[in-house]
Structure formats: structure tokens, C-alpha cells
Design a protein around this motif. Structure first.
Motif, PDB file in Angstrom:
ATOM      1  N   PRO A  34      36.712  12.934 -34.127  1.00  0.00           N
ATOM      2  CA  PRO A  34      37.758  13.021 -35.159  1.00  0.00           C
ATOM      3  C   PRO A  34      37.225  13.761 -36.385  1.00  0.00           C
ATOM      4  CG  PRO A  34      36.976  10.743 -34.884  1.00  0.00           C
ATOM      5  CD  PRO A  34      36.336  11.562 -33.806  1.00  0.00           C
ATOM      6  N   ASN A  35      38.122  14.350 -37.145  1.00  0.00           N
ATOM      7  CA  ASN A  35      37.782  15.118 -38.363  1.00  0.00           C
ATOM      8  C   ASN A  35      37.017  16.407 -38.078  1.00  0.00           C
ATOM      9  OD1 ASN A  35      38.951  13.083 -39.924  1.00  0.00           O
ATOM     10  ND2 ASN A  35      37.019  11.943 -39.946  1.00  0.00           N
ATOM     11  N   ASN A  36      36.914  16.770 -36.795  1.00  0.00           N
ATOM     12  CA  ASN A  36      36.332  18.061 -36.466  1.00  0.00           C
ATOM     13  C   ASN A  36      37.444  19.039 -36.098  1.00  0.00           C
ATOM     14  OD1 ASN A  36      33.801  17.125 -36.883  1.00  0.00           O
ATOM     15  ND2 ASN A  36      33.046  17.538 -34.829  1.00  0.00           N
ATOM     16  N   ARG A  37      37.149  20.316 -36.250  1.00  0.00           N
ATOM     17  CA  ARG A  37      38.074  21.353 -35.817  1.00  0.00           C
ATOM     18  C   ARG A  37      37.377  22.189 -34.756  1.00  0.00           C
ATOM     19  NH1 ARG A  37      40.965  18.396 -37.537  1.00  0.00           N
ATOM     20  NH2 ARG A  37      42.361  18.486 -39.338  1.00  0.00           N
ATOM     21  N   LEU A  38      38.154  22.665 -33.772  1.00  0.00           N
ATOM     22  CA  LEU A  38      37.584  23.570 -32.773  1.00  0.00           C
ATOM     23  C   LEU A  38      37.590  24.978 -33.357  1.00  0.00           C
ATOM     24  CD1 LEU A  38      39.294  22.412 -29.451  1.00  0.00           C
ATOM     25  CD2 LEU A  38      36.984  21.888 -30.258  1.00  0.00           C
ATOM     26  N   ALA A  39      36.489  25.698 -33.178  1.00  0.00           N
ATOM     27  CA  ALA A  39      36.427  27.109 -33.557  1.00  0.00           C
ATOM     28  C   ALA A  39      36.315  27.874 -32.250  1.00  0.00           C
ATOM     29  CB  ALA A  39      35.200  27.362 -34.425  1.00  0.00           C
ATOM     30  N   THR A  40      37.220  28.793 -31.981  1.00  0.00           N
ATOM     31  CA  THR A  40      37.195  29.467 -30.678  1.00  0.00           C
ATOM     32  C   THR A  40      37.361  30.970 -30.832  1.00  0.00           C
ATOM     33  OG1 THR A  40      38.177  29.495 -28.464  1.00  0.00           O
ATOM     34  CG2 THR A  40      39.658  28.992 -30.275  1.00  0.00           C
ATOM     35  N   SER A  41      36.694  31.706 -29.971  1.00  0.00           N
ATOM     36  CA  SER A  41      36.685  33.164 -30.075  1.00  0.00           C
ATOM     37  C   SER A  41      36.413  33.762 -28.696  1.00  0.00           C
ATOM     38  CB  SER A  41      35.586  33.577 -31.059  1.00  0.00           C
ATOM     39  OG  SER A  41      35.550  34.973 -31.183  1.00  0.00           O
ATOM     40  N   VAL A  42      36.882  34.973 -28.463  1.00  0.00           N
ATOM     41  CA  VAL A  42      36.650  35.628 -27.163  1.00  0.00           C
ATOM     42  C   VAL A  42      36.242  37.075 -27.377  1.00  0.00           C
ATOM     43  CG1 VAL A  42      39.090  36.256 -26.841  1.00  0.00           C
ATOM     44  CG2 VAL A  42      37.609  36.002 -24.836  1.00  0.00           C
ATOM     45  N   SER A  70      27.696  34.788 -32.201  1.00  0.00           N
ATOM     46  CA  SER A  70      27.674  35.352 -33.543  1.00  0.00           C
ATOM     47  C   SER A  70      28.984  35.051 -34.288  1.00  0.00           C
ATOM     48  CB  SER A  70      27.425  36.858 -33.450  1.00  0.00           C
ATOM     49  OG  SER A  70      27.390  37.430 -34.729  1.00  0.00           O
ATOM     50  N   ASP A  71      30.104  35.049 -33.570  1.00  0.00           N
ATOM     51  CA  ASP A  71      31.382  34.704 -34.204  1.00  0.00           C
ATOM     52  C   ASP A  71      31.413  33.233 -34.614  1.00  0.00           C
ATOM     53  OD1 ASP A  71      32.794  37.132 -34.359  1.00  0.00           O
ATOM     54  OD2 ASP A  71      33.241  37.051 -32.223  1.00  0.00           O
ATOM     55  N   LEU A  72      30.835  32.362 -33.798  1.00  0.00           N
ATOM     56  CA  LEU A  72      30.738  30.946 -34.186  1.00  0.00           C
ATOM     57  C   LEU A  72      29.834  30.804 -35.407  1.00  0.00           C
ATOM     58  CD1 LEU A  72      30.386  29.016 -30.778  1.00  0.00           C
ATOM     59  CD2 LEU A  72      32.442  29.301 -32.184  1.00  0.00           C
ATOM     60  N   ALA A  73      28.734  31.569 -35.406  1.00  0.00           N
ATOM     61  CA  ALA A  73      27.790  31.537 -36.526  1.00  0.00           C
ATOM     62  C   ALA A  73      28.499  31.894 -37.826  1.00  0.00           C
ATOM     63  CB  ALA A  73      26.634  32.501 -36.275  1.00  0.00           C
ATOM     64  N   THR A 183      19.504  42.765 -27.120  1.00  0.00           N
ATOM     65  CA  THR A 183      19.498  41.300 -27.153  1.00  0.00           C
ATOM     66  C   THR A 183      19.629  40.775 -28.583  1.00  0.00           C
ATOM     67  OG1 THR A 183      17.078  41.326 -27.166  1.00  0.00           O
ATOM     68  CG2 THR A 183      18.128  41.048 -25.038  1.00  0.00           C
ATOM     69  N   PRO A 184      20.796  41.012 -29.194  1.00  0.00           N
ATOM     70  CA  PRO A 184      20.989  40.554 -30.569  1.00  0.00           C
ATOM     71  C   PRO A 184      20.881  39.034 -30.653  1.00  0.00           C
ATOM     72  CG  PRO A 184      23.097  41.176 -29.596  1.00  0.00           C
ATOM     73  CD  PRO A 184      22.030  41.595 -28.628  1.00  0.00           C
ATOM     74  N   ASN A 185      20.212  38.563 -31.707  1.00  0.00           N
ATOM     75  CA  ASN A 185      20.061  37.120 -31.890  1.00  0.00           C
ATOM     76  C   ASN A 185      21.132  36.600 -32.836  1.00  0.00           C
ATOM     77  OD1 ASN A 185      18.075  36.009 -30.292  1.00  0.00           O
ATOM     78  ND2 ASN A 185      16.461  36.931 -31.538  1.00  0.00           N
ATOM     79  N   PRO A 186      22.063  35.812 -32.323  1.00  0.00           N
ATOM     80  CA  PRO A 186      23.134  35.306 -33.183  1.00  0.00           C
ATOM     81  C   PRO A 186      22.573  34.370 -34.249  1.00  0.00           C
ATOM     82  CG  PRO A 186      23.154  34.179 -31.058  1.00  0.00           C
ATOM     83  CD  PRO A 186      22.130  35.274 -30.963  1.00  0.00           C
ATOM     84  N   GLN A 187      23.081  34.462 -35.462  1.00  0.00           N
ATOM     85  CA  GLN A 187      22.539  33.689 -36.589  1.00  0.00           C
ATOM     86  C   GLN A 187      23.213  32.317 -36.698  1.00  0.00           C
ATOM     87  OE1 GLN A 187      19.853  34.601 -38.313  1.00  0.00           O
ATOM     88  NE2 GLN A 187      19.738  36.318 -36.882  1.00  0.00           N
ATOM     89  N   VAL A 188      23.167  31.579 -35.598  1.00  0.00           N
ATOM     90  CA  VAL A 188      23.862  30.284 -35.514  1.00  0.00           C
ATOM     91  C   VAL A 188      23.278  29.263 -36.492  1.00  0.00           C
ATOM     92  CG1 VAL A 188      24.325  28.330 -33.975  1.00  0.00           C
ATOM     93  CG2 VAL A 188      24.558  30.672 -33.123  1.00  0.00           C
ATOM     94  N   ILE A 189      21.957  29.184 -36.549  1.00  0.00           N
ATOM     95  CA  ILE A 189      21.305  28.200 -37.419  1.00  0.00           C
ATOM     96  C   ILE A 189      21.612  28.515 -38.883  1.00  0.00           C
ATOM     97  CG2 ILE A 189      19.061  27.154 -38.036  1.00  0.00           C
ATOM     98  CD1 ILE A 189      19.816  26.795 -35.075  1.00  0.00           C
ATOM     99  N   LEU A 190      21.539  29.801 -39.215  1.00  0.00           N
ATOM    100  CA  LEU A 190      21.843  30.217 -40.587  1.00  0.00           C
ATOM    101  C   LEU A 190      23.285  29.875 -40.941  1.00  0.00           C
ATOM    102  CD1 LEU A 190      21.231  31.708 -43.246  1.00  0.00           C
ATOM    103  CD2 LEU A 190      21.815  33.848 -42.088  1.00  0.00           C
ATOM    104  N   GLY A 191      24.219  30.196 -40.046  1.00  0.00           N
ATOM    105  CA  GLY A 191      25.641  29.925 -40.303  1.00  0.00           C
ATOM    106  C   GLY A 191      25.872  28.459 -40.641  1.00  0.00           C
ATOM    107  N   GLN A 192      25.270  27.576 -39.858  1.00  0.00           N
ATOM    108  CA  GLN A 192      25.441  26.140 -40.123  1.00  0.00           C
ATOM    109  C   GLN A 192      24.791  25.741 -41.454  1.00  0.00           C
ATOM    110  OE1 GLN A 192      24.456  23.667 -36.612  1.00  0.00           O
ATOM    111  NE2 GLN A 192      24.791  25.523 -35.433  1.00  0.00           N
ATOM    112  N   ALA A 193      23.653  26.360 -41.754  1.00  0.00           N
ATOM    113  CA  ALA A 193      22.948  26.030 -42.999  1.00  0.00           C
ATOM    114  C   ALA A 193      23.734  26.508 -44.225  1.00  0.00           C
ATOM    115  CB  ALA A 193      21.556  26.659 -42.992  1.00  0.00           C
TER     116      ALA A 193
END
Ligand SMILES: [Mg+2]
Length: 309
Positions: A34-42, A70-73, A183-193
Motif C-alpha cells: 500500500p502507498n506505493n505506485r507502479l512505475a512502468t516503461s517499455v 534507466s527509465d526506472l532510475a 553495456t550502459p550502466n543504468p543509474q538505478v542506485i543514484l535515482g533512488q538516492a
């Protein structure tokens, strides 16, 4: 080999706890808190358009999932699930082994579950749909840049574009440039931070000029960018010195770095993150009230960003 055996052999992995039902039924079932939202991309990658014809299956898999992550990031979302639609010219065991091993490695790195998909025969193309979660009202948007914000970019830009340009000219790019391109590295950790730190954020897929332009348009603001502050690798800096072609880092695309804006009083938090995460975060300019994107120096020509059509 039939489709069901192929999926079972190459794409059915262990599932996360939140995956109630993975591959095998008509739909996958997942639970969300609960209180979360789905983020979706294609995103779809097509051979000859998004990667050269001789690209290794491992690199194709990495790029296909990486650009989606990367879009999630860019939203600050935590990756959760993805589906894969794979179109292959023929059944090729070694290709599939390499592709699935690389896909699994990147998926495990970011703890994202493959929960379904489709396989068909035809020209090589890979479509991945990713879903992540982000706390309600927390997602990083394009529309929330504020006048006076500093604009930051992660790591360096222009490396993949230089690799692509060299490949087209039959020049062998350096390992470093090729790595950024394949092999691009998505910035997932940065995005969350950046949740609670950045005001607006976007991932750089089509080049800074166009992608920052999306933030400006959606936020109803402008920006001034100091070209001397653009984070460039030695090779890209050398290239610009030789050619004066600023359009390569500004509009070359395929960077998959994050561009984000931060209020002045939160800049110290960005500096702390830079140390903590070991990611280079450079301020390149600031958000202005005056609409439009202004560079510190007049460019020889207007840069044309990658256009899909
Ligand atoms: Mg994007």
C-alpha cells in the motif's frame, strides 16, 4: 525446440517473494505494498537501428534491459518486474545461452524479476517492459524543476556517441567508449538516492540538449548551461578540441546518465551522495525564469537530436 521449452530453458529463473505467480500461466501475478505506485516503461531495440548487426548477444541483452532500467532510475523507482518480447530470425542455442546469461546477470544485479513474455520468429528485435515501485508522491518527475535550481549530470556524456561515430567510420573505438555504447550502466542506485533531494530528473537517452529540454518544457522554465562544465571523458574532450563539435556530447544520445535539478540548499546533499556512491556528479548550469536553453558559447550549428522518425 518449441516456444514453451525455449522459455523454460532460457528464461525461467527463481522469483522474488513479491512475485506471486511468475512465468507459466496466462498472466503473472505480483503483489504491491500500500502507498506505493507502479512505475512502468517499455523500450524496443531493433538490430541495425539500436545496435549494430555484429553486436554480441550478451551486449544486446545488457543494453535492452539497461535502457529500460534507466527509465526506472530517472523516476527514482525500485526495479521489480519485467517482461520480454523476443523476436528471433531462428532458434540458435549458443545465441540464446549467451543472451539469457547476460540478461540474468543484470536482472540479478538490480533484483528485477522476469515474469513473462513472448517469443516469435522474425527480424531480431527485443522489447522489454519494466515495472518498478516508488512511494506515493515521491517519484522524480520532469515537471518539478524550480527557478534557481542547479542542474547536475552523472558521470560523463558523449562517450557512446563517439563510439558510434567511430564505428560508422570503421575506426575501432577504445574499450572504454565501447563499454559505454554496448553495456550502459543504468543509474538505478543514484535515482533512488535522489528521492527527496532532486526536484526534477530525466535519463539521458536522446542527448542532453533534447532531454533537458523536456524538463524545461514540462516545468515551464529555462536553463543556462556552461559548456566548460560538461563532464567529458578525456577522449571526448580531445575530440571537441579537434573538431569543436559540441553537438556530439549534447545531442549524440545513448548516455543513460541522469540529469537532475537541485535547489541550492540541497547541493551539499548531492556532494555527500557523490562521495557515498562514488559517482561523479557535476553541476553544469542552473534553471532560469526565462524560457529556453542557453549555452555559454554560441554553437557553430544547432544540434539535431536523434529523431526516431
Ligand atoms: Mg527516459
Amino acid at each position: 525446440m518449441n516456444e514453451f521449452n525455449l522459455i523454460e530453458k532460457y528464461f525461467n529463473w527463481t522469483k522474488l517473494d513479491s512475485t506471486t505467480l511468475g512465468i507459466g500461466d496466462d498472466c503473472a501475478l505480483v503483489s504491491i505494498e500500500p502507498n506505493n505506485r507502479l512505475a512502468t516503461s517499455v523500450d524496443t531495440l531493433i538490430e541495425g537501428v539500436h545496435f549494430p548487426e555484429n553486436t554480441s548477444p550478451a551486449d544486446i541483452a545488457h543494453k535492452a534491459l539497461g535502457v529500460n532500467l534507466s527509465d526506472l532510475a530517472a523516476m527514482g523507482a525500485t526495479p521489480k518486474y519485467f517482461t520480454l518480447a523476443l523476436t528471433l530470425p531462428a532458434y540458435d542455442q549458443s545465441w540464446l545461452e549467451e543472451f539469457s546469461a547476460s540478461l540474468k546477470t543484470l536482472a540479478n544485479q538490480y533484483k528485477i524479476d522476469l515474469i513473462g513474455g513472448d517469443t516469435t520468429k522474425g527480424a531480431l528485435s527485443i522489447t522489454i517492459n519494466v515495472t518498478g515501485v516508488v512511494t506515493q508522491n515521491q517519484a522524480l518527475l520532469r515537471s518539478s524543476a524550480r527557478v534557481g535550481d542547479l542542474i547536475f549530470v552523472s558521470n560523463t556524456i558523449g562517450d557512446a556517441a563517439l563510439a558510434w561515430q567511430q564505428l560508422q567510420q570503421d575506426i575501432k573505438p577504445s574499450q572504454q567508449l565501447l563499454k559505454q555504447f554496448n553495456t550502459p550502466n543504468p543509474q538505478v542506485i543514484l535515482g533512488q538516492a535522489l528521492l527527496g533531494v532532486a526536484n526534477a530528473c530525466i535519463d539521458l537517452s536522446d542527448g542532453l540538449d533534447q532531454d533537458l529540454g523536456h524538463i524545461l518544457k514540462h516545468s515551464g522554465v529555462g536553463a543556462k548551461i556552461n559548456l566548460a562544465d560538461l563532464p567529458l571523458s578525456e577522449e571526448v574532450a580531445e575530440y571537441i578540441l579537434k573538431t569543436n563539435d559540441w553537438c556530439l556530447p549534447l545531442a549524440g544520445g545513448d548516455d543513460y546518465q541522469l540529469c537532475f535539478t537541485v535547489a541550492q540548499d540541497k547541493v551539499s546533499e548531492v556532494k555527500a551522495l557523490e562521495k557515498e556512491l562514488g559517482i561523479q556528479l557535476n553541476s553544469i548550469g542552473f534553471i532560469t525564469k526565462d524560457i529556453g536553453l542557453e549555452y555559454s558559447k554560441r554553437l557553430d550549428q544547432a544540434c539535431s537530436a536523434y529523431q526516431h522518425f
